[in-house]
Design an enzyme around this catalytic site. Structure first.
Site, mmCIF file in Angstrom:
data_model
loop_
_atom_site.group_PDB
_atom_site.id
_atom_site.type_symbol
_atom_site.label_atom_id
_atom_site.label_comp_id
_atom_site.label_asym_id
_atom_site.label_seq_id
_atom_site.Cartn_x
_atom_site.Cartn_y
_atom_site.Cartn_z
ATOM 1 N N ARG A 258 38.865 47.762 32.394
ATOM 2 C CA ARG A 258 38.476 47.983 33.864
ATOM 3 C C ARG A 258 38.995 46.379 34.514
ATOM 4 O O ARG A 258 38.472 45.423 34.005
ATOM 5 C CB ARG A 258 37.007 48.334 33.976
ATOM 6 C CG ARG A 258 36.094 47.108 34.620
ATOM 7 C CD ARG A 258 34.792 47.698 34.972
ATOM 8 N NE ARG A 258 33.625 47.311 34.172
ATOM 9 C CZ ARG A 258 33.255 45.990 34.234
ATOM 10 N NH1 ARG A 258 33.873 45.372 34.924
ATOM 11 N NH2 ARG A 258 32.306 45.788 33.407
ATOM 12 N N HIS A 262 32.028 45.729 37.367
ATOM 13 C CA HIS A 262 31.365 47.202 36.931
ATOM 14 C C HIS A 262 31.167 48.038 37.979
ATOM 15 O O HIS A 262 31.639 49.289 38.255
ATOM 16 C CB HIS A 262 30.256 46.663 36.350
ATOM 17 C CG HIS A 262 29.342 48.022 36.295
ATOM 18 N ND1 HIS A 262 29.509 48.806 35.238
ATOM 19 C CD2 HIS A 262 28.108 48.350 36.617
ATOM 20 C CE1 HIS A 262 28.584 49.831 35.246
ATOM 21 N NE2 HIS A 262 27.679 49.667 36.313
ATOM 22 N N TYR A 271 31.059 36.839 33.189
ATOM 23 C CA TYR A 271 30.706 37.153 31.865
ATOM 24 C C TYR A 271 32.409 37.287 31.291
ATOM 25 O O TYR A 271 32.402 37.793 30.010
ATOM 26 C CB TYR A 271 30.171 38.312 31.525
ATOM 27 C CG TYR A 271 30.425 39.609 32.381
ATOM 28 C CD1 TYR A 271 31.344 40.402 31.853
ATOM 29 C CD2 TYR A 271 29.690 39.951 33.706
ATOM 30 C CE1 TYR A 271 31.931 41.511 32.796
ATOM 31 C CE2 TYR A 271 30.077 41.013 34.479
ATOM 32 C CZ TYR A 271 31.110 41.919 33.979
ATOM 33 O OH TYR A 271 31.374 42.952 34.806
#
Ligand SMILES: Cc1ncc(C[n+]2csc(CCOP(=O)(O)OP(=O)(O)O)c2C)c(N)n1
Ligand SMILES: [Mg+2]
Length: 362
Positions: A258, A262, A271
């Site tokens: 992706r 998110h 992250y």
């Protein structure tokens, strides 16, 4: 058909690739008709344009949140094109591409994220369940739905979409175990995009692959290059055909990525490294790969690209505008389809909300 070496492929951790990034294809290329390939490309481009517009709408305050799909177009479009009209899809919240490929209008999909529940009214004849937000819950619906097809001797199969993180849920185990025991006609497409919000797959499971979990359920499992729409098409087609012949379910792990956060509430820079994202975009982008494949076949050029982008830009803008102008449900409708005869406390709640929404103190 993929031959029975799939199990050995899986045990050895092999992944099905058909089209390389430069557009060259292996001998497993099914040679789909040009019109189908062009439709697939169009839908991938449309899914990305839809996505980019949704992000802008959210940033403009017109949507509460949104879960972007860019980078996952090949998983969604390649698989959705493998379905027959009578088949059903059971999507997660990140499947706008698969849903539009099945015929769910973009307007409705924008409405869902704008908080307008009318967006969940999938038109008759479009075999798609509404988006499921609780992670993995839709897998149980898919297994039951497929079991119903078997019991009622109906012709359809079910394709269920979920993420890598969903494989840690009890729903995953219950769905696949039941699906295996009852040999239901379902295909479970796991979009392994590397992360469940900020949790990388290596912290999700100690198993080497997600596909290998199929072995424990006694069902087929494939690991597929999810940046390759043709490989996705081949794997899902094979699984669907087998499902409809009564050969039971299949788990497909689609390796993808992706590009965005998110959801719009997430900051992926906390992250994962920007370089990681840039490298995937540069080396594995599913749309660029498909375009190269079309160009190699003499089916695509810069002029066609330009007019497609313009046309789709217009479609996406129009869908967003229509969604914005669509009236939301009334407060009564919030509770309308929940009970056959609504209990007293729901009526009280609606009254309370009306007072609050109307500006009066309850
Ligand atoms: C039952 C449940 N628990 C937690 C959440 C919050 N949540 C939303 S998405 C998500 C991660 C899912 O990751 P994955 O299955 O890999 O799918 P992806 O979002 O990457 O497509 C979590 C924990 C939720 N929606 N439902
Ligand atoms: Mg994920």
């Amino acid at each position: 058909m993929i031959d029975d070496r799939h199990l050995f492929r899986l045990i050895k951790g092999e992944t099905l690739h058909i089209v390389k990034q430069d557009g060259t294809a292996s001998a497993e290329d099914p040679g789909l008709p040009p019109a189908t390939l062009l439709d697939m490309y169009r839908m991938m481009v449309q899914a990305r344009a839809f996505d980019e517009k949704a992000l802008k709408l959210q940033r403009m305050g017109k949507m509460g949140t949104y879960a972007p799909l860019s980078g996952q177009e090949a998983v969604q479009i390649g698989s959705a094109f493998a379905l027959e009209k009578e088949d059903w899809i059971v999507p997660s919240y990140r499947e706008a591409g698969a849903m539009m490929a099945r015929g769910v209008p973009m307007k409705l999909q924008y409405m869902i994220w704008m908080g307008n529940d009318y967006g969940n009214r999938i038109p008759d004849g479009v075999n798609c369940l509404p988006v499921s937000i609780p992670v993995g819950s839709q897998m149980l619906h898919a297994t039951g739905f497929a079991w119903a097809a078997k019991i009622r001797k109906e012709k359809y199969a079910v394709a269920c979409y979920f993420g890598d993180g969903a494989t840690s849920r009890g729903d995953f185990h219950e769905s696949l175990n039941f699906a295996g025991v009852f040999q239901v006609p379902a295909v479970f497409v796991c979009s392994n995009n590397g992360y469940a919000i900020s949790t990388p797959v290596k912290d999700q499971t100690h198993a080497e692959t997600l596909a290998q979990k199929a072995i424990a359920y006694g069902i087929r499992g494939y690991r597929v290059d999810g940046m390759d729409a043709i490989a996705m098409y081949v794997a899902v087609k094979d699984a669907l055909q087998r499902a409809k012949k009564g050969e039971g379910p299949t788990l497909i792990e689609a390796l993808c990525y992706r590009y965005g956060p998110h959801t719009t509430a997430d900051n992926p820079d906390l992250y994962r490294q920007k370089e990681e994202v840039e490298k995937v975009k540069r080396d594995r982008d599913p749309i660029a790969r498909f375009r190269n494949y079309l160009v190699k076949k003499g089916l695509w050029d810069d002029d066609k690209e330009k007019s497609l982008i313009e046309e789709i830009g217009g479609l996406v803008d129009a869908a967003a505008k229509e969604a914005e102008q669509s009236p939301p449900p009334t407060l009564e409708e919030l509770a309308r389809n929940v009970f056959a005869s609504p209990p007293w406390y729901l009526a009280e709640e609606i009254d309370y909300m009306k007072k609050v929404a109307g500006g009066g103190s309850p």
